[in-house]
Design an enzyme around this catalytic site. Structure first.
Site, PDB file in Angstrom:
ATOM      1  N   SER A 149      -1.318  -6.011   9.479  1.00 14.70           N
ATOM      2  CA  SER A 149      -0.849  -6.983   8.504  1.00 14.70           C
ATOM      3  C   SER A 149       0.395  -7.711   9.022  1.00 14.70           C
ATOM      4  CB  SER A 149      -0.524  -6.272   7.191  1.00 14.70           C
ATOM      5  OG  SER A 149       0.026  -7.165   6.259  1.00 14.70           O
ATOM      6  N   ARG A 159       1.291 -12.020  -1.714  1.00  9.13           N
ATOM      7  CA  ARG A 159      -0.119 -12.127  -1.291  1.00  9.13           C
ATOM      8  C   ARG A 159      -0.872 -13.168  -2.105  1.00  9.13           C
ATOM      9  NH1 ARG A 159      -2.195  -9.290   3.290  1.00  9.13           N
ATOM     10  NH2 ARG A 159      -0.750  -7.588   3.699  1.00  9.13           N
ATOM     11  N   LYS A 184      -8.739  -2.005   0.671  1.00  9.51           N
ATOM     12  CA  LYS A 184      -8.554  -1.168   1.846  1.00  9.51           C
ATOM     13  C   LYS A 184      -9.270   0.176   1.703  1.00  9.51           C
ATOM     14  CE  LYS A 184      -6.238  -3.881   4.524  1.00  9.51           C
ATOM     15  NZ  LYS A 184      -6.951  -4.510   5.670  1.00  9.51           N
ATOM     16  N   ARG A 209       0.822  -1.200   0.000  1.00 16.18           N
ATOM     17  CA  ARG A 209       0.000   0.000   0.000  1.00 16.18           C
ATOM     18  C   ARG A 209       0.865   1.262   0.000  1.00 16.18           C
ATOM     19  NH1 ARG A 209      -2.104   1.159   4.228  1.00 16.18           N
ATOM     20  NH2 ARG A 209      -1.245  -0.410   5.641  1.00 16.18           N
ATOM     21  N   ASP A 211     -10.238 -10.502   7.773  1.00 18.89           N
ATOM     22  CA  ASP A 211      -9.607  -9.178   7.856  1.00 18.89           C
ATOM     23  C   ASP A 211     -10.516  -8.025   8.270  1.00 18.89           C
ATOM     24  OD1 ASP A 211      -7.168  -7.651   7.476  1.00 18.89           O
ATOM     25  OD2 ASP A 211      -8.089  -6.782   5.708  1.00 18.89           O
ATOM     26  N   HIS A 243     -10.903  -3.921  12.157  1.00 19.36           N
ATOM     27  CA  HIS A 243      -9.817  -4.537  11.393  1.00 19.36           C
ATOM     28  C   HIS A 243      -9.432  -5.828  12.116  1.00 19.36           C
ATOM     29  CE1 HIS A 243      -5.484  -4.330   9.694  1.00 19.36           C
ATOM     30  NE2 HIS A 243      -6.288  -4.897   8.817  1.00 19.36           N
ATOM     31  N   LYS A 247      -3.579 -12.547  11.738  1.00 22.29           N
ATOM     32  CA  LYS A 247      -5.046 -12.569  11.663  1.00 22.29           C
ATOM     33  C   LYS A 247      -5.543 -13.685  10.753  1.00 22.29           C
ATOM     34  CE  LYS A 247      -6.248  -8.548  10.192  1.00 22.29           C
ATOM     35  NZ  LYS A 247      -4.883  -8.239   9.729  1.00 22.29           N
ATOM     36  N   THR A 248      -4.976 -13.753   9.552  1.00 21.11           N
ATOM     37  CA  THR A 248      -5.441 -14.746   8.586  1.00 21.11           C
ATOM     38  C   THR A 248      -5.017 -16.147   8.992  1.00 21.11           C
ATOM     39  OG1 THR A 248      -5.403 -13.136   6.787  1.00 21.11           O
ATOM     40  CG2 THR A 248      -5.328 -15.459   6.165  1.00 21.11           C
TER      41      THR A 248
END
Length: 521
Positions: free
Chosen positions: A230, A313, A193, A52, A249, A212, A234-235
């Site tokens: 990130s 990703r 995002k 990003r 997410d 988030h 989380k994932t």
């Protein structure tokens, strides 16, 4: 073509609307946008932008929203005239080009979802949007009326001298005109995002807390949330074969429970292995999108190769996870886990938080920015990201924190802080916490067995550390014991505590009881 309201985009070239995933893959291959891997996933390379560009994101400073936005380094203002100039450039650029359109939703709960339209220059970007957002049924598509439009045209570049932008890249969000313009970057994550940022603005008006976080559920309907930036897990941690995945997410928390804002997952896959993360590994098949993953001549992905970026990703529809809950809705959470990747290596791997400590750590949002997630980040950097999602929060932090505090109190939620970062020393000296240990700690927190442990307040941070946890050596639970030099640990711990206190000075209006829930030394 009307995109929404009075906005018009004249498209004279070929327009492809709501193509299936196979047709989008076919078009992307035909146009030379990428290749197929040995598993059937589509691989694209995004050029020099592999993460990003938060410093190139702007909110249009419009009259009706001006007083509701937390303006600053994150929410950079853009003059409406500049936006109109950029929008005209995008319209001129796309007018005679082949474009791809996806109509869908942000939000799995039909009561709170936002109908969106995504217009892309690239077929693979449209595939990404199709797999990441909520896909409508045929019946829903007939009635679909977009309330927000995303237009991604990487081939359009801003002129900083004329447009007042920082670089050639721009992500410009008009909340009044309900348009998101993206130019100068091929990184697909900007689309997802940007829509999340919009939902973070809109949902509080409906008394829904946008978060988030990832979410999953056990066989009895008990729901858990995992907050974190990130790379904190989380994932990975929410993709548990023994639990149903709600989402990886972004979620909303209403008076009825929680719901996924998306319809897919966007996993970091550097170092991905079938042994450690089998569900994510198996999810990367036809219909999935790989970004910046190194692929050999035989089409095999090399997930350990970071030569393009650390921020490799994988994007895939949530249906690719066998245990996914569809639609992505669940009840009120029983457990909340704050994930932090502590580059100092001084926070305990798991600790229980009081309600006041939960508010302190939610506002603090301490973690480390991991390599590649943003432009310019090459190694972990300690950072404080308010509400574990500061880059995506248009409103003041207090709006989200007060909503979370009220919901934790009302639903009697247990809250834990889990360090997925370093142990035995800081980054460069210690080692990253073993995933197997983290999974054991999380499992014990979720099933309630961790409640049987004896808790002792950490002498520096005050958070409550268990004396034992199934599947985890007891010495790992106390970070000072993992350091070769305990005095070096003490110095680092005090340094991090000082950073916590200095960061919290940003919240002068917070009550003393929450302020005093921070580090004690």
């Amino acid at each position: 073509m009307d995109t929404n309201h009075s906005m018009k985009l004249q498209l004279d070239g070929a327009v492809h609307r709501n193509l299936t995933a196979p047709r989008l893959v076919e078009k992307a291959l035909e146009r030379g946008e990428g290749i197929l891997t040995s598993t059937g996933a589509f691989r694209a390379v995004t050029g020099k932008f592999t993460g990003r560009s938060p410093k190139d994101k702007y909110l249009i400073e419009e009259p009706n929203i001006r007083n509701q936005i937390d303006w600053g380094e994150i929410n950079r203002p853009m003059d409406p005239g500049t936006f109109e100039h950029l929008f005209q450039q995008v319209k001129d650029y796309l007018r005679e080009r082949e474009v791809f359109i996806f109509d869908g939703y942000a939000g799995a709960d039909s009561r709170y979802r936002l109908p969106i339209r995504v217009i892309n220059e690239y077929a693979w970007h449209n595939l990404f949007a199709r797999q990441l957002f909520v896909r409508p049924t045929k019946e829903e598509l007939k009635e679909h009326q977009p309330r927000f439009t995303v237009i991604s045209a990487p081939g359009v570049q801003a002129n900083p001298k004329e447009d007042g932008t920082r670089s050639e890249t721009f992500i410009a969000v008009s909340l009044e005109q309900r348009v998101i313009l993206i130019g100068g970057t091929e990184y697909a994550g900007e689309m997802k995002k940007s829509v999340f940022s919009v939902m973070n603005y809109l949902l509080p008006e409906q008394n829904v807390l946008p978060m988030h976080c990832s979410a999953n559920m056990d066989s009895h309907g008990n729901t858990a949330l995992f907050f974190g930036l990130s790379g904190t897990g989380k994932t990975t941690l929410s993709a548990d074969p023994e639990r149903s995945l709600i989402g990886d997410d972004e979620h909303g928390w209403s008076d009825d429970g929680i719901f996924n804002i998306e319809g897919g997952c966007y996993a970091k896959c550097i170092g991905l292995s079938k042994e450690k993360e089998p569900q994510i590994w198996e999810a990367i098949r036809f219909g999935s999108v790989l970004e910046n993953v190194v692929v050999d001549d035989d089409g095999h992905a090399h997930y350990d190769d970071s030569s393009l970026t650390e921020n490799t990703r994988a994007a895939y529809p949530i249906e690719h996870i066998p245990s996914a809950r569809i639609p992505g809705v669940g009840g009120h959470p029983d457990v909340i886990i704050f994930l932090t990747a502590d580059a100092f290596g001084v926070l305990p791997p798991i600790a229980k938080l009081t309600p006041e400590q939960a508010m302190y750590h939610f506002l603090s949002g301490y973690t480390s920015k991991l390599a590649g997630t943003e432009r310019g980040i090459t190694q972990p950097e300690a950072t404080f990201s308010t509400c574990f999602g500061a880059p995506f929060l248009p409103r003041p932090a207090s709006v989200y924190a007060e909503m979370l505090g009220e919901k934790i109190d009302r639903h009697r939620v247990r809250v834990y802080l889990v360090n997925t970062g370093w142990s035995g020393g800081p980054y460069g000296e210690g080692e990253r916490m073993k995933l197997a240990y983290t999974r054991s700690m999380v499992r014990s927190a979720l099933d309630g067995s961790l409640e049987e442990a004896t808790y002792t307040p950490d002498p520096v941070f005050g958070i409550h550390v268990p004396d034992r946890c199934p599947g985890v050596p007891s010495e790992v639970l106390l970070p000072r014991n993992t350091w070769a030099d305990p005095k070096a640990y003490d110095i680092k711990a005090r340094e991090l505590a000082r950073r916590f206190r200095e960061n919290f000075e940003r919240f002068p209006d917070v009550s003393d009881i929450i302020r005093q829930a921070g580090p004690t030394k």
